[in-house]
Design a protein around this motif. Structure first.
Motif, PDB file in Angstrom:
ATOM      1  N   HIS A  79      -5.037  -2.249   6.363  1.00  0.00           N
ATOM      2  CA  HIS A  79      -3.627  -2.638   6.402  1.00  0.00           C
ATOM      3  C   HIS A  79      -3.448  -4.030   6.987  1.00  0.00           C
ATOM      4  CE1 HIS A  79      -2.378   1.860   6.211  1.00  0.00           C
ATOM      5  NE2 HIS A  79      -2.470   1.339   5.015  1.00  0.00           N
ATOM      6  N   ALA A  80      -4.256  -4.372   7.978  1.00  0.00           N
ATOM      7  CA  ALA A  80      -4.154  -5.714   8.558  1.00  0.00           C
ATOM      8  C   ALA A  80      -4.550  -6.762   7.522  1.00  0.00           C
ATOM      9  CB  ALA A  80      -5.040  -5.830   9.798  1.00  0.00           C
TER      10      ALA A  80
ATOM     11  N   VAL B 111       4.703  -3.685   2.508  1.00  0.00           N
ATOM     12  CA  VAL B 111       5.188  -2.385   2.980  1.00  0.00           C
ATOM     13  C   VAL B 111       4.598  -2.071   4.354  1.00  0.00           C
ATOM     14  CG1 VAL B 111       5.358   0.071   2.477  1.00  0.00           C
ATOM     15  CG2 VAL B 111       5.475  -1.579   0.620  1.00  0.00           C
ATOM     16  N   ALA B 112       3.332  -2.446   4.552  1.00  0.00           N
ATOM     17  CA  ALA B 112       2.700  -2.194   5.857  1.00  0.00           C
ATOM     18  C   ALA B 112       3.450  -2.914   6.974  1.00  0.00           C
ATOM     19  CB  ALA B 112       1.237  -2.641   5.821  1.00  0.00           C
ATOM     20  N   LEU B 113       3.910  -4.143   6.709  1.00  0.00           N
ATOM     21  CA  LEU B 113       4.650  -4.887   7.736  1.00  0.00           C
ATOM     22  C   LEU B 113       5.904  -4.129   8.142  1.00  0.00           C
ATOM     23  CD1 LEU B 113       4.201  -8.451   6.255  1.00  0.00           C
ATOM     24  CD2 LEU B 113       3.501  -7.765   8.535  1.00  0.00           C
ATOM     25  N   GLN B 114       6.478  -3.388   7.207  1.00  0.00           N
ATOM     26  CA  GLN B 114       7.645  -2.588   7.553  1.00  0.00           C
ATOM     27  C   GLN B 114       7.231  -1.263   8.182  1.00  0.00           C
ATOM     28  OE1 GLN B 114       8.818   0.090   5.001  1.00  0.00           O
ATOM     29  NE2 GLN B 114      10.282   0.786   6.527  1.00  0.00           N
TER      30      GLN B 114
ATOM     31  N   TYR C  92       4.659  -0.507  10.006  1.00  0.00           N
ATOM     32  CA  TYR C  92       4.174  -0.599  11.381  1.00  0.00           C
ATOM     33  C   TYR C  92       5.238  -1.192  12.308  1.00  0.00           C
ATOM     34  CZ  TYR C  92      -0.660   0.547  10.114  1.00  0.00           C
ATOM     35  OH  TYR C  92      -1.807   1.178   9.703  1.00  0.00           O
ATOM     36  N   ASN C  93       6.440  -1.325  11.803  1.00  0.00           N
ATOM     37  CA  ASN C  93       7.549  -1.831  12.623  1.00  0.00           C
ATOM     38  C   ASN C  93       7.422  -3.288  13.024  1.00  0.00           C
ATOM     39  OD1 ASN C  93       8.803   0.597  12.496  1.00  0.00           O
ATOM     40  ND2 ASN C  93       9.017   0.868  14.702  1.00  0.00           N
TER      41      ASN C  93
ATOM     42  N   ARG D 205      -0.223   6.583   6.965  1.00  0.00           N
ATOM     43  CA  ARG D 205      -0.946   7.162   8.099  1.00  0.00           C
ATOM     44  C   ARG D 205      -1.860   8.314   7.699  1.00  0.00           C
ATOM     45  NH1 ARG D 205       4.122   7.305  12.161  1.00  0.00           N
ATOM     46  NH2 ARG D 205       5.254   7.037  10.231  1.00  0.00           N
ATOM     47  N   PHE D 206      -1.566   8.922   6.582  1.00  0.00           N
ATOM     48  CA  PHE D 206      -2.405  10.017   6.088  1.00  0.00           C
ATOM     49  C   PHE D 206      -2.824   9.735   4.663  1.00  0.00           C
ATOM     50  CE2 PHE D 206      -2.155  12.659   9.571  1.00  0.00           C
ATOM     51  CZ  PHE D 206      -0.855  12.938   9.946  1.00  0.00           C
ATOM     52  N   GLY D 207      -4.053  10.172   4.324  1.00  0.00           N
ATOM     53  CA  GLY D 207      -4.451  10.129   2.933  1.00  0.00           C
ATOM     54  C   GLY D 207      -3.816  11.286   2.176  1.00  0.00           C
ATOM     55  N   GLU D 208      -3.969  11.235   0.857  1.00  0.00           N
ATOM     56  CA  GLU D 208      -3.397  12.269  -0.013  1.00  0.00           C
ATOM     57  C   GLU D 208      -3.837  13.660   0.409  1.00  0.00           C
ATOM     58  OE1 GLU D 208      -1.222  10.082  -1.965  1.00  0.00           O
ATOM     59  OE2 GLU D 208      -1.721  11.639  -3.402  1.00  0.00           O
ATOM     60  N   ALA D 209      -5.132  13.802   0.650  1.00  0.00           N
ATOM     61  CA  ALA D 209      -5.688  15.131   0.933  1.00  0.00           C
ATOM     62  C   ALA D 209      -5.018  15.756   2.150  1.00  0.00           C
ATOM     63  CB  ALA D 209      -7.191  15.025   1.141  1.00  0.00           C
TER      64      ALA D 209
END
Lengths: 129, 287
Positions: free
Chosen positions: B271-272, B199-202, B204-205, B139-143
């Motif tokens: 992510h999609a 990992v995204a599938l997990q 985003y629930n 949800r957030f970038g590194e910065a």
């Protein structure tokens, strides 16, 4: 001596099974109970003759390998039908009997089955857990 | 020889007792999971220690100069928007839903004082299993994560008055909505795309509604199973299958079908696409 050994083996295998069951009971959740008054065998036959297999993969229905719609395996566990209807016997019967009324434009066509036939088909589908 | 046999028998017997004891412990639900009943102190200490050790051995981030980041502006605002609900701020209570959680979200001043910036960064990025702390990596970038770390690192020295003044200034200088710096671009490497998607599938629930082969906890049946979905003719019974259509469905299901119970989860384009890559990969191997 031999009798004692056999007894020990019986106790041991009994215990082993119990432990296995205890540990494995964590593995599979039982499917929900569903009450529907339909003829399961008749339902299976209807699923074949109505051509459902041309769109759906259905365990136990010969040739049902279709990949147009979702697989019907474990349907009893599913929360929603077609993403719209809560999965209850009434709703499943409604959906099978008249999908276009519920979701106009859905790729699932009216198959022309009667309500009684839909009940039988639903009864079979609910055995898939 | 007799002695060896006895020792072997004893070892096996002990092993069996432990296994069946463990089985009974689990089956009989001996350890109460109620959040009303506190852990025993030894269990609590063990869990805390194990958690810190697990973070410490994996923490290898290079900490940027935190003084040079905008911790008083962007850092503060990001923290306020996403973290304060559980961790609070000076004189500011966490939201009521987070009270009474076990483990409780640590007060942020203790975190800022006691934990290293590297540890804080790791925990924000990865989250912690079996707690309410989610992973923020998707949800957030590194910065932006470092902005929040910088805020947490500096805030322990703020009094309530200091904090209130900073907050006012930040609200004036750094308005919401904040553009999240999700610099994630779809990786070029196919294997990386697939991992990102899994990992995204997990994250985003998706797993809470769908059975997804290869994704642990992806065994729920609210919606249809996702195994085979990239080989089927229709998506959700209405969209002819194509990669673009599946991405569209994932991102905006209610736009495609207003009646669907599938909600809009705010899945990003990248992510999609990654999710589609993963779903394609299991269909190639599986069937």
């Amino acid at each position: 001596m031999c009798v004692a050994a056999t007894k020990r083996r019986q106790v041991f295998s009994g215990w082993l099974m119990c432990s296995a069951v205890l540990l494995l009971s964590a593995c599979s959740e039982p499917a929900p109970d569903v009450e529907i008054d339909g003829n399961v065998e008749q339902g299976r036959a209807l699923l074949t003759s109505a051509g459902c297999g041309s769109c759906h993969e259905i365990p136990g229905v010969t040739g049902a390998q279709g990949r147009v719609g979702p697989p019907l395996d474990q349907l009893v566990r599913r929360g929603y039908l077609a993403g719209i209807l809560p999965n209850t016997p009434d709703n499943l019967v409604r959906w099978i009997a008249d999908p276009q009324a519920i979701a106009p434009g859905s790729a699932m066509p009216d198959t022309g089955v009667t309500r009684t036939e839909a009940i039988d088909m639903a009864a079979y589908l609910y055995t898939l857990d | 020889m007799r002695l060896l046999k006895h020792k072997l028998a004893l070892t096996i017997a002990l092993g069996l007792v432990l296994i069946s004891g463990g089985g009974a412990f689990v089956y009989l639900g001996v350890y109460n999971v109620s959040a009303l009943e506190q852990h025993t102190l030894p269990v609590y200490r063990l869990l805390q220690y194990a958690m810190r050790r697990a973070v410490a051995v994996r923490n290898d981030a290079v900490v940027p100069p935190l003084d040079e980041l905008d911790w008083q502006g962007r850092g503060l605002r990001l923290y306020e928007a996403h973290c304060e609900q559980c961790h609070g701020n000076p004189g500011v209570a966490p939201a009521s839903f987070s009270l009474g959680m076990v483990p409780a979200p640590t007060a942020i001043q203790a975190i800022g004082r006691d934990r290293s910036p590297g540890d804080i960064y790791w925990v924000i990025k990865h989250g912690i299993k079996m707690t309410g702390m989610p992973a923020w990596d998707y949800r957030f970038g590194e910065a932006d994560i470092w902005q929040v770390v910088a805020y947490i690192h500096h805030m322990p020295t703020l009094t309530v008055d200091d904090y209130r003044q900073l907050r006012e200034r930040a609200h004036a200088s750094t308005p919401l909505p904040l553009a999240h710096d999700t610099t994630t671009a779809l990786p070029e490497d196919r294997a990386e795309q697939i991992l990102l998607g899994r990992v995204a599938l997990q994250q985003y629930n998706c797993i809470s509604c769908h059975k997804i082969p290869g994704v642990t906890a992806g065994s729920n049946h609210v919606g249809p199973p996702l195994g085979g979905i990239t080989t089927r003719a229709f998506i959700a019974g209405v969209l002819p299958y194509s990669e673009a259509n599946l991405v569209r469905w994932i991102r905006f299901p209610q736009d495609v079908d207003p009646a669907t119970t599938m909600p809009n989860l705010g899945v990003t384009q990248v992510h999609a696409q990654a999710m589609v890559a993963y779903l394609q990969s299991i269909d190639k191997n599986g069937d």
